[in-house]
Design a protein around this motif. Structure first.
Motif, PDB file in Angstrom:
ATOM      1  N   PRO A 144       0.707  -1.086   0.015  1.00 15.54           N
ATOM      2  CA  PRO A 144       0.029   0.285   0.225  1.00 15.54           C
ATOM      3  C   PRO A 144       0.787   1.294  -0.073  1.00 15.54           C
ATOM      4  N   TYR A 145       0.514   2.318  -0.896  1.00 12.22           N
ATOM      5  CA  TYR A 145       1.340   3.381  -0.984  1.00 12.22           C
ATOM      6  C   TYR A 145       0.393   4.684  -0.690  1.00 12.22           C
ATOM      7  N   VAL A 146       0.747   5.511   0.186  1.00 16.79           N
ATOM      8  CA  VAL A 146       0.119   6.807   0.898  1.00 16.79           C
ATOM      9  C   VAL A 146       0.741   7.632   0.504  1.00 16.79           C
ATOM     10  N   ILE A 147      -0.179   8.757  -0.176  1.00 16.49           N
ATOM     11  CA  ILE A 147       0.321  10.294  -0.007  1.00 16.49           C
ATOM     12  C   ILE A 147      -0.245  11.049   1.009  1.00 16.49           C
ATOM     13  N   LYS A 158       6.318  13.478  -8.246  1.00 15.75           N
ATOM     14  CA  LYS A 158       7.588  13.002  -8.104  1.00 15.75           C
ATOM     15  C   LYS A 158       8.103  12.145  -7.369  1.00 15.75           C
ATOM     16  N   SER A 159       7.364  11.874  -6.274  1.00 12.02           N
ATOM     17  CA  SER A 159       7.702  10.847  -5.342  1.00 12.02           C
ATOM     18  C   SER A 159       7.418   9.478  -6.000  1.00 12.02           C
ATOM     19  N   ILE A 160       6.183   9.651  -6.696  1.00 10.58           N
ATOM     20  CA  ILE A 160       5.607   8.296  -7.190  1.00 10.58           C
ATOM     21  C   ILE A 160       6.965   7.813  -8.319  1.00 10.58           C
ATOM     22  N   LEU A 161       6.997   8.602  -9.157  1.00 10.62           N
ATOM     23  CA  LEU A 161       7.946   8.325 -10.191  1.00 10.62           C
ATOM     24  C   LEU A 161       9.353   8.172  -9.557  1.00 10.62           C
ATOM     25  N   ALA A 162       9.851   8.437  -8.279  1.00  7.18           N
ATOM     26  CA  ALA A 162      11.118   8.290  -8.228  1.00  7.18           C
ATOM     27  C   ALA A 162      11.337   6.661  -7.521  1.00  7.18           C
ATOM     28  N   ARG A 163      10.032   6.030  -7.558  1.00  6.27           N
ATOM     29  CA  ARG A 163      10.100   4.810  -7.257  1.00  6.27           C
ATOM     30  C   ARG A 163      10.615   3.961  -8.095  1.00  6.27           C
ATOM     31  N   ARG A 183      -4.193   9.978   0.327  1.00  2.36           N
ATOM     32  CA  ARG A 183      -4.471   9.095  -0.801  1.00  2.36           C
ATOM     33  C   ARG A 183      -3.942   7.867  -0.870  1.00  2.36           C
ATOM     34  N   LEU A 184      -4.819   6.627  -1.173  1.00  2.00           N
ATOM     35  CA  LEU A 184      -4.065   5.447  -0.687  1.00  2.00           C
ATOM     36  C   LEU A 184      -4.182   4.768  -2.213  1.00  2.00           C
ATOM     37  N   TYR A 185      -3.003   3.798  -2.537  1.00  2.00           N
ATOM     38  CA  TYR A 185      -3.124   3.130  -3.666  1.00  2.00           C
ATOM     39  C   TYR A 185      -2.688   1.855  -3.142  1.00  2.00           C
ATOM     40  N   ASP A 186      -3.618   0.787  -3.762  1.00  2.00           N
ATOM     41  CA  ASP A 186      -3.595  -0.395  -3.480  1.00  2.00           C
ATOM     42  C   ASP A 186      -2.499  -1.270  -4.109  1.00  2.00           C
TER      43      ASP A 186
END
Length: 381
Positions: A144-147, A158-163, A183-186
């Motif tokens: 799970p990824y949280v903003i 930018k944080s998502i792309l930096a993954r 914001r939660l991404y599953d």
């Protein structure tokens, strides 16, 4: 946009000229090899999830580049392709072999390699590659990824792309807009889809440009441009070979109705409406065409001002599909999707400014360029 091509190159392609193209192949360890391109093309479509794709045919006369294992250069395990196309100018005393000017056509991650060999001939190597957005999309969230609340939207992107890529360069707008709730991404969600939605909340497109930079910017406003990027006006030195015209009411949207619902605070939902307000437009919302709105809900928008600005920008992406052109012509290697061209052809009753939605750039000298355009403004408007 087309302006990145020099005036000299744009003039040269309007007459007989010598095409010069090649593909740089870059290994994961930054080993670079240059291959002459004998075929293939780069395709660009601003409406596609993956904006740019590349197919290239290269010849390996010595057989030294034909992959022999998974660590070979031409294998789809991290190798990049960077194709270029331009012209070789006529020889001069300063440049007896002819000065070369080329333009980058994109940064691609190699996805597929096919080798064809006929008895007695050199191997043909077929390369298929996609821009870096596909690499981001394939790097699915594995937990799970949280903003967090209060994160600036550009910083969140930018944080998502930096993954996936920790050293990207950006050509991005600045904004003070931030998330109003986590914001939660599953697990398994698509990160490229995530950043696309975040950019859309700002009224922006997001894509990798021809240099591999991440662009986050609103679509161009044709009505605000002082002049087109390129012209196809019938007559001497016109590079347009043929034209077809389609009038349609699909998808046909001429308005945006945007609702901003920001969870995590006590603010009421906000609403904004944007219509095609140009009386000369075929899809003018107070004309016989009527009102055909697209409804959008955005959880990142919390003020009426934000809602209206986003609705106005998103509307620019919709207008013009009712009048579309397909053009083939001499290759201009300097296009980017969203460029604006002027097209004039009297017999087809065509005269106006058009946005370039898709096009191809052949890598061989014999290929022609095909463009899909949509009209936003009449000539002289």
């Amino acid at each position: 946009m087309v302006q990145r091509a020099s005036a000299r190159l744009l003039s040269e392609i309007r007459r007989s000229h010598q095409v010069y193209s090649y593909v740089d192949v870059i290994s994961p360890t930054q080993e670079r090899t240059r291959l002459p391109a004998t075929g293939g093309d780069v395709s660009c479509d601003r409406t596609a999830a993956i904006r740019r794709t590349c197919k290239a045919t290269c010849v390996d006369p010595l057989g030294t580049l034909v992959p022999s294992g998974t660590t070979s250069l031409l294998t789809p395990y991290g190798t990049e392709l960077r194709p270029y196309r331009g012209v070789r100018y006529a020889p001069t005393p300063e440049h007896p072999k002819g000065e070369i000017e080329v333009l980058p056509l994109g940064v691609f991650r190699l996805a597929k390699v096919s080798i064809q060999e006929q008895t007695g001939g050199s191997p043909d190597i077929q390369l298929e590659a996609y821009d870096l957005s596909r690499t981001v999309a394939r790097d699915k969230f594995i937990s799970p990824y949280v903003i967090e609340t209060g994160t600036n939207i550009i910083d969140a992107i930018k944080s998502i792309l930096a993954r996936t890529f920790d050293d990207l360069s950006y050509d991005a707008i600045s904004t003070t807009r931030a998330t109003t709730a986590p914001r939660l991404y599953d697990v398994g969600d698509d990160p490229w889809d995530a950043v696309t939605v975040l950019a859309q909340s700002l009224g922006c497109d997001i894509y990798f440009d021809v240099e591999g930079w991440v662009v986050i910017a609103p679509p161009p406003d044709i009505d605000a441009l002082p002049s087109p990027d390129f012209q196809y006006i019938e007559g001497e030195r016109c590079t347009m070979l043929d034209l077809s015209r389609v009038l349609t009411d699909e998808p046909g949207f001429n308005g945006i109705v945007l609702t901003g619902e920001s969870p995590g605070d006590e603010l009421p939902a906000v609403r904004a409406v944007a219509w095609d307000e140009e009386p000369t437009s075929a899809t003018y919302h107070l004309g016989p065409y009527g009102q055909v709105p697209q409804f959008i809900t955005d959880q990142l928008i919390k003020t009426a001002e934000e809602a209206q600005a986003t609705a106005d920008q998103l509307l620019r992406n919709l207008l013009g599909f009712s009048s579309q052109l397909s053009i083939s012509g001499i290759v201009n290697p300097g296009f980017e999707a969203g460029a604006v061209v002027e097209v004039v052809r009297e017999r087809a009753h065509v005269s106006g400014l058009y946005a370039v939605d898709s096009f191809n750039i052949p890598l061989d000298a014999k290929g022609t360029q095909n463009l899909t355009l949509r009209q936003k403004r009449q000539g002289g408007g």
